[in-house]
Design a protein around this motif. Sequence first.
Motif, PDB file in Angstrom:
ATOM      1  N   ILE A  21     -11.219  26.525  27.512  1.00  0.00           N
ATOM      2  CA  ILE A  21     -11.965  26.628  26.264  1.00  0.00           C
ATOM      3  C   ILE A  21     -13.471  26.631  26.835  1.00  0.00           C
ATOM      4  N   VAL A  22     -13.919  25.779  27.786  1.00  0.00           N
ATOM      5  CA  VAL A  22     -15.191  25.651  28.365  1.00  0.00           C
ATOM      6  C   VAL A  22     -15.720  27.057  28.654  1.00  0.00           C
ATOM      7  N   VAL A  23     -14.795  27.962  29.309  1.00  0.00           N
ATOM      8  CA  VAL A  23     -15.454  29.172  29.699  1.00  0.00           C
ATOM      9  C   VAL A  23     -15.573  30.118  28.592  1.00  0.00           C
ATOM     10  N   ILE A  24     -14.730  30.109  27.664  1.00  0.00           N
ATOM     11  CA  ILE A  24     -14.762  30.880  26.520  1.00  0.00           C
ATOM     12  C   ILE A  24     -16.276  30.339  25.520  1.00  0.00           C
ATOM     13  N   THR A  25     -16.251  29.290  25.276  1.00  0.00           N
ATOM     14  CA  THR A  25     -17.457  28.604  24.823  1.00  0.00           C
ATOM     15  C   THR A  25     -18.694  29.152  25.296  1.00  0.00           C
ATOM     16  N   ALA A  26     -18.605  28.873  26.744  1.00  0.00           N
ATOM     17  CA  ALA A  26     -20.168  29.417  27.536  1.00  0.00           C
ATOM     18  C   ALA A  26     -20.238  30.801  27.162  1.00  0.00           C
ATOM     19  N   GLN A  30     -23.662  32.366  25.157  1.00  0.00           N
ATOM     20  CA  GLN A  30     -24.436  33.144  25.920  1.00  0.00           C
ATOM     21  C   GLN A  30     -24.444  34.657  25.180  1.00  0.00           C
ATOM     22  N   GLY A  31     -23.074  35.011  24.606  1.00  0.00           N
ATOM     23  CA  GLY A  31     -23.401  36.308  23.843  1.00  0.00           C
ATOM     24  C   GLY A  31     -23.880  36.239  22.580  1.00  0.00           C
ATOM     25  N   VAL A  32     -23.871  35.149  21.625  1.00  0.00           N
ATOM     26  CA  VAL A  32     -24.770  35.004  20.515  1.00  0.00           C
ATOM     27  C   VAL A  32     -26.038  35.196  20.881  1.00  0.00           C
ATOM     28  N   THR A  34     -27.632  36.391  23.494  1.00  0.00           N
ATOM     29  CA  THR A  34     -28.049  37.810  23.827  1.00  0.00           C
ATOM     30  C   THR A  34     -28.200  38.618  22.887  1.00  0.00           C
ATOM     31  N   PHE A  35     -27.102  38.485  21.742  1.00  0.00           N
ATOM     32  CA  PHE A  35     -27.067  39.417  20.439  1.00  0.00           C
ATOM     33  C   PHE A  35     -28.564  39.220  19.682  1.00  0.00           C
ATOM     34  N   PHE A  36     -28.868  38.038  19.485  1.00  0.00           N
ATOM     35  CA  PHE A  36     -30.215  37.790  18.868  1.00  0.00           C
ATOM     36  C   PHE A  36     -31.435  38.241  19.557  1.00  0.00           C
ATOM     37  N   ILE A  37     -31.418  38.001  20.723  1.00  0.00           N
ATOM     38  CA  ILE A  37     -32.687  38.339  21.361  1.00  0.00           C
ATOM     39  C   ILE A  37     -32.933  39.766  21.442  1.00  0.00           C
ATOM     40  N   GLU A  38     -31.315  40.505  21.820  1.00  0.00           N
ATOM     41  CA  GLU A  38     -31.599  42.074  21.797  1.00  0.00           C
ATOM     42  C   GLU A  38     -31.949  42.561  20.285  1.00  0.00           C
ATOM     43  N   GLU A  39     -31.548  41.888  19.427  1.00  0.00           N
ATOM     44  CA  GLU A  39     -31.576  42.571  17.933  1.00  0.00           C
ATOM     45  C   GLU A  39     -33.011  42.218  17.543  1.00  0.00           C
ATOM     46  N   LYS A 155     -35.431  30.990  17.126  1.00  0.00           N
ATOM     47  CA  LYS A 155     -34.272  30.984  17.645  1.00  0.00           C
ATOM     48  C   LYS A 155     -33.441  30.006  16.818  1.00  0.00           C
ATOM     49  N   GLN A 156     -33.792  29.743  15.695  1.00  0.00           N
ATOM     50  CA  GLN A 156     -33.124  28.422  15.169  1.00  0.00           C
ATOM     51  C   GLN A 156     -31.833  29.234  14.555  1.00  0.00           C
ATOM     52  N   THR A 157     -31.849  30.424  14.005  1.00  0.00           N
ATOM     53  CA  THR A 157     -30.539  31.036  13.530  1.00  0.00           C
ATOM     54  C   THR A 157     -29.606  31.075  14.745  1.00  0.00           C
ATOM     55  N   ALA A 158     -30.070  31.531  15.720  1.00  0.00           N
ATOM     56  CA  ALA A 158     -28.954  31.609  16.853  1.00  0.00           C
ATOM     57  C   ALA A 158     -28.618  30.417  17.361  1.00  0.00           C
ATOM     58  N   SER A 159     -29.361  28.949  17.019  1.00  0.00           N
ATOM     59  CA  SER A 159     -28.809  27.788  17.391  1.00  0.00           C
ATOM     60  C   SER A 159     -27.607  27.444  16.478  1.00  0.00           C
ATOM     61  N   ASP A 160     -28.120  27.761  15.324  1.00  0.00           N
ATOM     62  CA  ASP A 160     -27.157  27.278  14.165  1.00  0.00           C
ATOM     63  C   ASP A 160     -25.951  28.006  14.109  1.00  0.00           C
ATOM     64  N   LEU A 161     -25.900  29.204  14.553  1.00  0.00           N
ATOM     65  CA  LEU A 161     -24.546  30.039  14.811  1.00  0.00           C
ATOM     66  C   LEU A 161     -24.010  29.413  16.002  1.00  0.00           C
ATOM     67  N   ALA A 162     -24.671  29.163  17.096  1.00  0.00           N
ATOM     68  CA  ALA A 162     -23.841  28.658  18.306  1.00  0.00           C
ATOM     69  C   ALA A 162     -23.300  27.267  17.973  1.00  0.00           C
ATOM     70  N   GLY A 163     -24.110  26.466  17.254  1.00  0.00           N
ATOM     71  CA  GLY A 163     -23.351  25.354  16.679  1.00  0.00           C
ATOM     72  C   GLY A 163     -22.283  25.244  15.896  1.00  0.00           C
TER      73      GLY A 163
END
Length: 483
Positions: A21-26, A30-32, A34-39, A155-163
């Motif tokens: 679970i920890v690995v998948i969460t990380a 990180q994927g979210v 990366t997606f927002f930065i690239e987008e 980066k609030q949107t990315a933080s909210d989605l990650a949360g």
Amino acid sequence: MKRSLHLKLNLILLLMIILLIVVITAFLIQGVETFFIEEFYAQMHAFFGDQEVANTLRSAQDYQVLAERLTAYSGWLGIAYGVRHYYVLDGVTGAFLIGSVTPEEGAFRVTPNILTALGGVPGDRSDRRLDFMDVALPITTANGHTYIIQILDTKQTASDLAGSLMTIILRTAVIGLGISVLLSFVLSKTLVVPIQKLTRAAERVAEGDFSPHIHGNASDEIGELAHTFNNMAEQLKATVAQLEQAAERQKEFVANVSHELRTPLTSVRSYAETILETPGLEAPVREDLLRVVVDESDRMTQIVQDLLTLAQLDSRRRSQPMETFALQHAVERTLRSLALTAKEKDICIETHFPEDMPSVTGYRPGVEQIVLNIVSNAVKYTPRGGEVCITAAVDGANVTLSVKDNGPGIPEADMPRIFERFYRVEKGRSRETGGTGLGLGLAREMAREAGGDLTLESVFGEGTTVVITLPLEDLRYAANQSE
């Protein structure tokens, strides 16, 4: 092992699930990000790289008009919901001029990209460690003024989605952990219960109870272990029974040795005392007494010699010289030593040897001892006027020597123990004839030591046949006979 193995298996499974679970969460977080930065940077490059947009921005007369035009493009820039802003800065000093929010309201800051833009180069580098991402583009308007346009995302949107993802993952993890606890409990039970049965059975075996039998039809490693344990218990049970039987026979053997030696010693002592205490004995009587002493001494010597030979055979310490000799000559030499005894009992000894009888290989005195033991037994137990027949034959790579008598035979109940040391079918009668019960056992051990064997067949009331098997000297003889 009452609970420890069960607990260890559960803990291992739980730790594996938590780690997963920890690995998948990380990876998801990180994927979210990366997606927002690239987008974000793809959107900015597309916006500022559009020629029409670039011309519209450069045609502005001052920064206020420039701001109005940026506001008009706010949908394309994604400036909404208070998480992304634009700022117009002085192109020389970097001072704040105007923006979608004031510095006090928004997140304006002098970033490395602004410093890059002040040098006349677009700043579009990102740093994942920062809590924002931005681009800074230097632009010169139609009236010659230089400005810097900064688009900053908090980066609030990315933080909210990650949360949100974290919340979903945690809820799923709680449910998954509950299910995994049940599954790990069932799985560990299927492993631990058979092992506990094996442990209890092993404890009973260690206490001397070899009856435990573990029932199970599993075809996995646990089932194989249970099957192996059952076989081990059966083998241990059989081994213990053999050891107990061997211990009993050893006691019997020691008792027989003591008895066999005590009997002639008693006779020797009695006759010796008679000679000493009776000085006036006539010469013939004294001679008879001394002959008895000599005979009993010879008997003790024979017993000791047989025991020594058996001990050497058991320890495999015999290293006798092997030689090639004619079996017929060895048999005839042995029969000469028994001729007087056979004549006294009017027993006929017949021999039958093939004309082309080959030689045998072995320790000649040992082979003669084997023949002597067997033939002397046949003469000893054959009734007066009986017959002993000795027949030799070639059997493959071996030669067989059969000694057949028409004596009383051996009862069927005694056959399984006939080769045991000191075992006699008729103890009293055997002792009268001088037997010790070592002859047959010693003969078979010596035959096997020579590379052959000794077998016995007997019908009670009809007679006994002993077959001695010895290796040939030239194995080619058998091949020539087959041709």
